[in-house]
Design a protein around this motif. Sequence first.
Motif, mmCIF file in Angstrom:
data_model
loop_
_atom_site.group_PDB
_atom_site.id
_atom_site.type_symbol
_atom_site.label_atom_id
_atom_site.label_comp_id
_atom_site.label_asym_id
_atom_site.label_seq_id
_atom_site.Cartn_x
_atom_site.Cartn_y
_atom_site.Cartn_z
ATOM 1 N N ALA A 1 0.839 -1.207 0.000
ATOM 2 C CA ALA A 1 0.000 0.000 0.000
ATOM 3 C C ALA A 1 0.869 1.250 0.000
ATOM 4 N N ASP A 2 1.971 1.221 0.759
ATOM 5 C CA ASP A 2 2.873 2.378 0.784
ATOM 6 C C ASP A 2 3.512 2.598 -0.593
ATOM 7 N N THR A 3 3.916 1.510 -1.263
ATOM 8 C CA THR A 3 4.513 1.646 -2.595
ATOM 9 C C THR A 3 3.515 2.202 -3.587
ATOM 10 N N ASP B 1 1.014 4.161 -2.905
ATOM 11 C CA ASP B 1 0.870 5.584 -2.576
ATOM 12 C C ASP B 1 2.016 6.394 -3.177
ATOM 13 N N ARG B 2 3.237 5.882 -3.066
ATOM 14 C CA ARG B 2 4.389 6.594 -3.624
ATOM 15 C C ARG B 2 4.286 6.700 -5.138
ATOM 16 N N GLU C 1 1.602 6.717 -7.000
ATOM 17 C CA GLU C 1 0.538 7.637 -7.405
ATOM 18 C C GLU C 1 0.838 9.069 -6.999
ATOM 19 N N THR C 2 1.718 9.248 -6.003
ATOM 20 C CA THR C 2 2.105 10.601 -5.582
ATOM 21 C C THR C 2 3.270 11.141 -6.405
ATOM 22 N N THR D 1 -0.165 4.442 -12.573
ATOM 23 C CA THR D 1 -1.085 3.872 -11.606
ATOM 24 C C THR D 1 -0.559 2.513 -11.151
#
Length: 260
Positions: free
Chosen positions: A43-45, A47-48, A50-51, A56
């Motif tokens: 989930a953290d990856t 997020d990174r 997409e940020t 995607t």
Amino acid sequence: MDLQDTRAVVTGGSRGIGEAICLELASRGVEIAIADIDEDGMADTVDRIETETDSTAEWYYVDLADPDLVDERTDEILDDLGGVEILVNNSGIMGPTAPLEDVTVEEWDQMMHVNLRGQFLMCRAMLPTMKDAGFGRIVNIASITGKAPLYNRAPYATSKMGVIGLTRTLADEVGEDGINVNAICPGSVEGPRIQRVFEKQAEARDVPYEQVEEEAKAESPIGQLVQPEDVAGVVAFLCTSDADRITGQDLNVSAGRVMY
């Protein structure tokens, strides 16, 4: 080949080398499917990605020691993505640091199931869609430990040599289908994982941790450990058209610790 709008499955993409590979490919426009058992890390990856990129990503819980789950999840990934051009087999476990006579059968089998059989299962699952498309790039993450001894690490070394054998044989098998298969053999990659290996080696040899780390650096002509981004850059290169005629190779990214 421009990687924009291609699709990749990356196993072990929750942290370390795998996270760096996901971010590098995503920065080039690749849609990422992460397959791992670390849900928070995946989930953290995502997020990174997409940020920090315009691409995607989605994550999928996959235990590579479970063949049925591998087949189920890879079917789901292919349905969601509509196909896959790139497979990066990065997942792996450290396994025991111990003399061979102290390694249990369970430890040996777990190492082979995840580090070697897991790559076989992922390749087997993704090859049909690549063959149908007449194109594919498979990059298997091995290790220089598959080429050179590492103290008290026989199970790990054996699994990584197996990855090299899988890579060479599969490259020969699927070349006519437009699929290139290569392996990358990282050296000691800076981060928590190699720190744990050094700690175990220091304990086994009854020497300070700093001595083990400095010895590893001293084996490099440039006196450095490898960074995760070093490996990620080579993965991306092997997926481009610049590497069309590179297949069946095991490329060292080792700061010169291994040169063959």
